[in-house]
Design an enzyme around this catalytic site. Sequence first.
Site, PDB file in Angstrom:
ATOM      1  CG  HIS A  19      -1.916  -1.004   1.368  1.00  0.00           C
ATOM      2  ND1 HIS A  19      -2.122  -1.721   2.520  1.00  0.00           N
ATOM      3  CD2 HIS A  19      -2.834  -1.466   0.483  1.00  0.00           C
ATOM      4  CE1 HIS A  19      -3.116  -2.562   2.341  1.00  0.00           C
ATOM      5  NE2 HIS A  19      -3.560  -2.447   1.117  1.00  0.00           N
ATOM      6  CE  LYS A  43     -11.911  -7.239   1.225  1.00  0.00           C
ATOM      7  NZ  LYS A  43     -10.653  -6.541   0.893  1.00  0.00           N
ATOM      8  NE  ARG A  92      -2.811  -7.513  -4.444  1.00  0.00           N
ATOM      9  CZ  ARG A  92      -3.650  -7.651  -3.439  1.00  0.00           C
ATOM     10  NH1 ARG A  92      -3.198  -7.923  -2.249  1.00  0.00           N
ATOM     11  NH2 ARG A  92      -4.941  -7.541  -3.628  1.00  0.00           N
ATOM     12  CB  SER A 130      -4.572  -6.560   4.608  1.00  0.00           C
ATOM     13  OG  SER A 130      -4.193  -5.290   4.160  1.00  0.00           O
TER      14      SER A 130
END
Length: 174
Positions: A19, A43, A92, A130
């Site tokens: 990030h 989430k 990514r 994360s």
Amino acid sequence: MKENRAIYPGSFDPVHLGHLDVIRRSTQIFSSVIVAVAASKAKGPLFSVDVRMQMLRDSLGDNPAIEILPLHGLLVDFAREQEVFTVIRGLRAVSDFEFEFQMALMNRKLEPRLETVYLTPKEDYTYLSSRIVKEVALFGGDVEKFVPAPAAARLKQALFEPEIAEQARLRQKS
Ligand code: ADP
């Protein structure tokens, strides 16, 4: 110079070096960037929006080109409120593409002025998420190489919270 602002939305639960790399790159392109911290309740986040914002503030220091704000509703409503219609997302790998493509097109249907710009991190960070950082931390692994120091400290602290420690123990057993 003309104001050239962008929004970088995400859960940042917690912020990691991928990030930070995207934020750094975006400040080289845009005159200012709003890092918008989405609640992302679906989430099941580990940290509250306030704590996630604090970790970002502590990691980014004082930079007038970066603003950190909470994002509670739809991104398009936030964009209209801020009058900023450029959105930054990180890509990514190809696996990110399908979801990001769908999101960008949906957002554009909701707000035709919205454009999404994709930035790719340094290759060292392409494997970072994360979710994986939380897994490593909750199993007692060292995450200092993957997250800024303020996030590593919060992750360590989280392990001492009884409910979270219990979840980690259950995961280790399964
Ligand atoms: P979200 O819950 O919206 O996916 P994340 O906090 O996981 O939010 O990520 C926010 C943004 O940062 C997304 O665009 C995501 O693709 C991007 N991102 C996440 N991890 C990385 C990474 N390692 N390198 C570059 N971009 C990343």
